[in-house]
Design an enzyme around this catalytic site. Structure first.
Site, mmCIF file in Angstrom:
data_model
loop_
_atom_site.group_PDB
_atom_site.id
_atom_site.type_symbol
_atom_site.label_atom_id
_atom_site.label_comp_id
_atom_site.label_asym_id
_atom_site.label_seq_id
_atom_site.Cartn_x
_atom_site.Cartn_y
_atom_site.Cartn_z
ATOM 1 C CE LYS A 11 -1.057 5.712 -3.803
ATOM 2 N NZ LYS A 11 -0.075 5.000 -3.026
ATOM 3 C CG ASP A 136 -5.132 5.150 -1.876
ATOM 4 O OD1 ASP A 136 -5.005 5.754 -0.804
ATOM 5 O OD2 ASP A 136 -4.249 4.432 -2.389
HETATM 6 O O1 C5P Z 1 -9.999 0.965 1.367
HETATM 7 P P1 C5P Z 1 -9.379 -0.105 0.549
HETATM 8 O O2 C5P Z 1 -10.381 -1.129 0.096
HETATM 9 O O3 C5P Z 1 -8.547 0.392 -0.573
HETATM 10 O O4 C5P Z 1 -8.373 -0.865 1.517
HETATM 11 C C1 C5P Z 1 -7.819 -2.124 1.216
HETATM 12 C C2 C5P Z 1 -7.343 -2.753 2.510
HETATM 13 O O5 C5P Z 1 -6.236 -2.023 3.052
HETATM 14 C C3 C5P Z 1 -8.387 -2.742 3.624
HETATM 15 O O6 C5P Z 1 -9.180 -3.895 3.570
HETATM 16 C C4 C5P Z 1 -7.531 -2.727 4.861
HETATM 17 O O7 C5P Z 1 -7.062 -4.023 5.152
HETATM 18 C C5 C5P Z 1 -6.318 -1.926 4.447
HETATM 19 N N1 C5P Z 1 -6.415 -0.496 4.857
HETATM 20 C C6 C5P Z 1 -6.244 -0.175 6.189
HETATM 21 N N2 C5P Z 1 -6.313 1.146 6.578
HETATM 22 C C7 C5P Z 1 -6.515 2.111 5.671
HETATM 23 C C8 C5P Z 1 -6.676 1.804 4.304
HETATM 24 C C9 C5P Z 1 -6.618 0.483 3.924
HETATM 25 O O8 C5P Z 1 -6.047 -1.054 7.048
HETATM 26 N N3 C5P Z 1 -6.545 3.387 6.067
#
Ligand code: C5P
Length: 298
Positions: A11, A136
């Site tokens: 993406k 995501d």
């Molecule tokens: O949700 P995911 O595990 O992919 O996110 C990885 C990191 O990115 C999270 O631990 C966080 O630090 C950051 N993140 C965030 N806000 C979001 C998505 C991700 O702060 N909306």
């Protein structure tokens, strides 16, 4: 059906607006995401024991990608109330840690593939399961052109964006850009109000054309500070006469083209200069969500 093969597309973010920090440690987002025609392939077949294997462009894949695929399998056993052993083979084409969503897309592809084998359950249930795996991942259940809100799990499906060709240029030799580190580098001046995403959503709803001026990314400033090779790659893209946009929160830049030939010329010119560049086109959800049935030995 003995087995399935599904696509796990990369993406880009047309817009990526971080509105601010939340109490749960995540950030509130408004973003319009788009699948593109650079895809991993995920093949799931019945097997004697649960196996996950990666091949293809595996450089830079740390445990994370594999863990997310295994986690997707585990979450699926709960969703479908089944735990049949399967082999999951992932052919990687999406560069790891490039901000192109490769790991999240692989995880969603496992959920979609197992939905074809063991389901179906409704899309809401799949999206809910996807949200347990990462911010995501729900987007990749739907693919195409989608506006996301919340931490990324609230989806508004949009009409397909008018097709464009893109040049993707990966800024080489970076220490892997960890998403959490990129979020942590944001300063109050990087926060946006979501207006650009709403404006672009209206354009897509009315099937209006769009261009560089409609795109934005809260990580631009932090990206150029955190990723020292990004500026050089941007300057080379400028050499093609194009604006460079950050593809997500990682070290990949993209430029937009109306004509495939122009995108290919730019990408091959960049490759001559040592840039890891390819030309791809936007991928509609109907193309991204194709499921191919295969025989156990296929
Ligand atoms: O949700 P995911 O595990 O992919 O996110 C990885 C990191 O990115 C999270 O631990 C966080 O630090 C950051 N993140 C965030 N806000 C979001 C998505 C991700 O702060 N909306």
């Amino acid at each position: 059906m003995n087995g399935v093969r599904v696509l796990a597309p990369a993406k880009i973010n047309w817009t990526l607006e971080v509105l601010g920090r939340r109490e749960d440690g995540y950030h509130e987002l408004r973003s319009i995401l788009q699948t593109i025609g650079l895809c991993d392939t995920v093949t799931i077949k019945p097997a004697g024991e649960v196996k996950v294997a990666f091949s293809g462009r595996v450089e830079g894949l740390d445990g994370l990608g594999g863990n997310l695929v295994q986690a997707a399998y585990r979450v699926a056993t709960g969703v479908f109330n089944r735990a049949d052993a399967v082999s999951i083979e992932v052919i990687k084409r999406i560069p790891a840690a490039g901000g192109l969503g490769g790991g999240s897309s692989d995880a969603a592809a496992v959920l979609r593939g197992l939905n074809a084998l063991w389901g179906p359950v409704d899309r809401w249930r799949l999206r809910e399961a996807a949200a347990e795996l990462g911010s995501d991942v729900p987007f990749f259940i739907e693919c195409g052109t989608v506006m996301v809100a919340g931490r990324g799990e609230e989806l508004t499906i949009l009409p397909e964006a008018p097709r464009k060709h893109l040049v993707l240029a990966l800024a080489r030799d970076e220490t892997p850009a960890k998403t959490a580190r990129m979020f942590a580098a944001l300063q109050p001046q990087d926060f946006l109000d979501g207006a650009q995403s709403l404006a672009l959503m209206l354009r897509f709803n009315h099937r209006l054309e769009y261009d560089d001026g409609h795109l934005c990314n809260s990580f631009e400033r932090a990206g150029y500070t955190q990723l020292p090779h990004l500026a050089k790659t941007r300057d080379l893209l400028h050499g093609c006469g194009k604006e460079a946009h950050l593809a997500g929160a990682g070290p990949t830049l993209f430029a937009i083209f109306d004509e495939e030939g122009d995108a290919e010329t730019c990408a091959s010119g960049l490759r001559v200069q040592g840039v890891d560049a390819i030309s791809v086109r936007t991928l509609a959800s109907i193309e991204a969500l194709r499921v191919e049935a295969i025989q156990a030995d296929g």
